[in-house]
Design a protein around this motif. Sequence first.
Motif, PDB file in Angstrom:
ATOM      1  N   HIS A 172       0.815  -1.220   0.000  1.00  0.00           N
ATOM      2  CA  HIS A 172       0.000   0.000   0.000  1.00  0.00           C
ATOM      3  C   HIS A 172       0.850   1.273   0.000  1.00  0.00           C
ATOM      4  O   HIS A 172       0.311   2.368   0.195  1.00  0.00           O
ATOM      5  N   LEU A 173       2.156   1.109  -0.190  1.00  0.00           N
ATOM      6  CA  LEU A 173       3.055   2.241  -0.411  1.00  0.00           C
ATOM      7  C   LEU A 173       3.067   3.228   0.754  1.00  0.00           C
ATOM      8  O   LEU A 173       2.844   4.430   0.599  1.00  0.00           O
ATOM      9  N   PHE A 174       3.318   2.701   1.952  1.00  0.00           N
ATOM     10  CA  PHE A 174       3.539   3.593   3.081  1.00  0.00           C
ATOM     11  C   PHE A 174       4.740   3.117   3.884  1.00  0.00           C
ATOM     12  O   PHE A 174       5.195   1.973   3.735  1.00  0.00           O
ATOM     13  N   THR A 175       5.265   3.987   4.705  1.00  0.00           N
ATOM     14  CA  THR A 175       6.404   3.676   5.565  1.00  0.00           C
ATOM     15  C   THR A 175       6.020   3.950   7.008  1.00  0.00           C
ATOM     16  O   THR A 175       5.434   4.993   7.305  1.00  0.00           O
ATOM     17  N   ILE A 176       6.335   3.012   7.880  1.00  0.00           N
ATOM     18  CA  ILE A 176       6.086   3.243   9.302  1.00  0.00           C
ATOM     19  C   ILE A 176       7.154   4.200   9.818  1.00  0.00           C
ATOM     20  O   ILE A 176       8.349   3.900   9.755  1.00  0.00           O
ATOM     21  N   PRO A 177       6.770   5.372  10.305  1.00  0.00           N
ATOM     22  CA  PRO A 177       7.771   6.358  10.745  1.00  0.00           C
ATOM     23  C   PRO A 177       8.366   5.977  12.094  1.00  0.00           C
ATOM     24  O   PRO A 177       7.871   5.097  12.805  1.00  0.00           O
ATOM     25  N   ASP A 178       9.453   6.646  12.437  1.00  0.00           N
ATOM     26  CA  ASP A 178      10.028   6.481  13.771  1.00  0.00           C
ATOM     27  C   ASP A 178       9.020   6.996  14.787  1.00  0.00           C
ATOM     28  O   ASP A 178       8.544   8.136  14.690  1.00  0.00           O
ATOM     29  N   THR A 179       8.692   6.159  15.747  1.00  0.00           N
ATOM     30  CA  THR A 179       7.668   6.531  16.717  1.00  0.00           C
ATOM     31  C   THR A 179       7.887   5.770  18.007  1.00  0.00           C
ATOM     32  O   THR A 179       8.818   4.947  18.118  1.00  0.00           O
ATOM     33  N   VAL A 180       7.049   6.013  18.989  1.00  0.00           N
ATOM     34  CA  VAL A 180       7.126   5.290  20.256  1.00  0.00           C
ATOM     35  C   VAL A 180       6.780   3.828  20.022  1.00  0.00           C
ATOM     36  O   VAL A 180       5.788   3.502  19.359  1.00  0.00           O
ATOM     37  N   VAL A 181       7.603   2.938  20.566  1.00  0.00           N
ATOM     38  CA  VAL A 181       7.363   1.500  20.484  1.00  0.00           C
ATOM     39  C   VAL A 181       7.415   0.942  21.898  1.00  0.00           C
ATOM     40  O   VAL A 181       8.383   1.181  22.634  1.00  0.00           O
ATOM     41  N   VAL A 182       6.380   0.228  22.296  1.00  0.00           N
ATOM     42  CA  VAL A 182       6.323  -0.382  23.626  1.00  0.00           C
ATOM     43  C   VAL A 182       6.420  -1.891  23.472  1.00  0.00           C
ATOM     44  O   VAL A 182       5.676  -2.500  22.690  1.00  0.00           O
ATOM     45  N   LEU A 183       7.350  -2.502  24.196  1.00  0.00           N
ATOM     46  CA  LEU A 183       7.562  -3.941  24.158  1.00  0.00           C
ATOM     47  C   LEU A 183       6.679  -4.611  25.209  1.00  0.00           C
ATOM     48  O   LEU A 183       6.643  -4.181  26.369  1.00  0.00           O
ATOM     49  N   THR A 184       5.961  -5.666  24.809  1.00  0.00           N
ATOM     50  CA  THR A 184       5.055  -6.356  25.718  1.00  0.00           C
ATOM     51  C   THR A 184       5.732  -7.588  26.317  1.00  0.00           C
ATOM     52  O   THR A 184       6.669  -8.129  25.720  1.00  0.00           O
ATOM     53  N   PRO A 185       5.281  -8.056  27.472  1.00  0.00           N
ATOM     54  CA  PRO A 185       5.902  -9.225  28.090  1.00  0.00           C
ATOM     55  C   PRO A 185       5.822 -10.493  27.236  1.00  0.00           C
ATOM     56  O   PRO A 185       6.651 -11.385  27.389  1.00  0.00           O
ATOM     57  N   SER A 186       4.841 -10.576  26.335  1.00  0.00           N
ATOM     58  CA  SER A 186       4.678 -11.780  25.515  1.00  0.00           C
ATOM     59  C   SER A 186       5.563 -11.776  24.274  1.00  0.00           C
ATOM     60  O   SER A 186       5.543 -12.720  23.501  1.00  0.00           O
ATOM     61  N   GLY A 187       6.323 -10.707  24.072  1.00  0.00           N
ATOM     62  CA  GLY A 187       7.184 -10.632  22.907  1.00  0.00           C
ATOM     63  C   GLY A 187       6.632  -9.787  21.784  1.00  0.00           C
ATOM     64  O   GLY A 187       7.249  -9.689  20.723  1.00  0.00           O
TER      65      GLY A 187
ATOM     66  N   TYR B 128       5.702  -3.993  30.903  1.00  0.00           N
ATOM     67  CA  TYR B 128       5.725  -3.317  29.604  1.00  0.00           C
ATOM     68  C   TYR B 128       6.832  -2.261  29.642  1.00  0.00           C
ATOM     69  O   TYR B 128       6.963  -1.537  30.637  1.00  0.00           O
ATOM     70  N   ALA B 129       7.612  -2.175  28.573  1.00  0.00           N
ATOM     71  CA  ALA B 129       8.744  -1.255  28.556  1.00  0.00           C
ATOM     72  C   ALA B 129       8.866  -0.570  27.201  1.00  0.00           C
ATOM     73  O   ALA B 129       8.558  -1.173  26.161  1.00  0.00           O
ATOM     74  N   THR B 130       9.321   0.663  27.207  1.00  0.00           N
ATOM     75  CA  THR B 130       9.548   1.384  25.956  1.00  0.00           C
ATOM     76  C   THR B 130      10.788   0.816  25.274  1.00  0.00           C
ATOM     77  O   THR B 130      11.807   0.574  25.931  1.00  0.00           O
ATOM     78  N   ALA B 131      10.708   0.601  23.974  1.00  0.00           N
ATOM     79  CA  ALA B 131      11.848   0.088  23.225  1.00  0.00           C
ATOM     80  C   ALA B 131      12.981   1.104  23.259  1.00  0.00           C
ATOM     81  O   ALA B 131      12.743   2.316  23.223  1.00  0.00           O
ATOM     82  N   PRO B 132      14.216   0.626  23.356  1.00  0.00           N
ATOM     83  CA  PRO B 132      15.354   1.554  23.396  1.00  0.00           C
ATOM     84  C   PRO B 132      15.333   2.527  22.219  1.00  0.00           C
ATOM     85  O   PRO B 132      15.091   2.139  21.079  1.00  0.00           O
ATOM     86  N   GLY B 133      15.595   3.786  22.532  1.00  0.00           N
ATOM     87  CA  GLY B 133      15.680   4.800  21.495  1.00  0.00           C
ATOM     88  C   GLY B 133      14.362   5.412  21.077  1.00  0.00           C
ATOM     89  O   GLY B 133      14.339   6.268  20.180  1.00  0.00           O
ATOM     90  N   THR B 134      13.252   5.002  21.701  1.00  0.00           N
ATOM     91  CA  THR B 134      11.944   5.550  21.290  1.00  0.00           C
ATOM     92  C   THR B 134      11.234   6.312  22.400  1.00  0.00           C
ATOM     93  O   THR B 134      10.198   6.936  22.144  1.00  0.00           O
ATOM     94  N   ALA B 135      11.754   6.257  23.616  1.00  0.00           N
ATOM     95  CA  ALA B 135      11.048   6.874  24.749  1.00  0.00           C
ATOM     96  C   ALA B 135      10.906   8.382  24.591  1.00  0.00           C
ATOM     97  O   ALA B 135       9.938   8.978  25.074  1.00  0.00           O
TER      98      ALA B 135
END
Length: 299
Positions: free
Chosen positions: A123-138, A184-191
Amino acid sequence: MATTDRHATTLALAHALSAAERGLSVIPLSRTKLPALRSPHRAEPHPSTPCHGECGRPGHGVYDATTDPARIRELFAAAPWATGYGIACGLPPHHLIGIDLDDKPGPDGPDCSATLRELALRHLFTIPDTVVVLTPSGGRHLWLSGPPDVVVPNSASRLAPGIDVRGAGGYLVGPGSRTEHGVYATAPGTAHLAPAPCPRSLLRLLTPPPRPRTRSASATGGPAGAAQGEGLIQFVLGARTGQRNTRLFWAACRAYESGIGEALAPRLTTAATQTGLAPHEARATIASAARVVGERGFG
């Protein structure tokens, strides 16, 4: 309450207050990831109209969400067992949209990140740099910002198998929350990032137009329906190990939503068996898709 629980509650409150400073509306959550406060109307046998907090009492789930520090402290004081917090989606100023990638460890778990990349290419889009939260389930939660005039609905696996969407009326578990399964934790570099604007092409996928409830000629037998059916078949045939069931389920859902599910089911079954699925497993997956679509009221 145990010392560890008090510590978890104190940390959750601190994280919630920090999120509120960034303009995010929050509520306290229990270890089960559900709102920590029970409804004040639970003893009422037949409430005349649904209350979304107009009564002024806490316990209305996401409708309690606020950025007011004093109110947040009141909510946590009323729920001293809370060990996490939820962030309401769809509210100003960010109009948060959550993309929940439910990746599961192991060879047979869905690779939702790869599926999202495939959608982006198609669909011709790019996911921009944004906040990413890591969940305990992976898994991962991607935070995006929507326009104020667009209402993004909540959905489960509608965008693609294993990818849930949290929009208006939904909430995301905030980073720093402790649940039964972990933290739940913020992914490194996105906080430090703010929720990035949702790409327009992705936004269109998240807010599909109302589908007709009667089958059109093109959907059932015309050239457009045939072309779509062939595309779904090729999508299933392209599955790698660990993607076979999820790709088949997603393709079958799209087929039934478009009114060509029954006609395409035999070909979908054949395509799935060519990727290595057993015929009975393929038929069961297609039947499950038909039930899910039927429950949503499509077709």
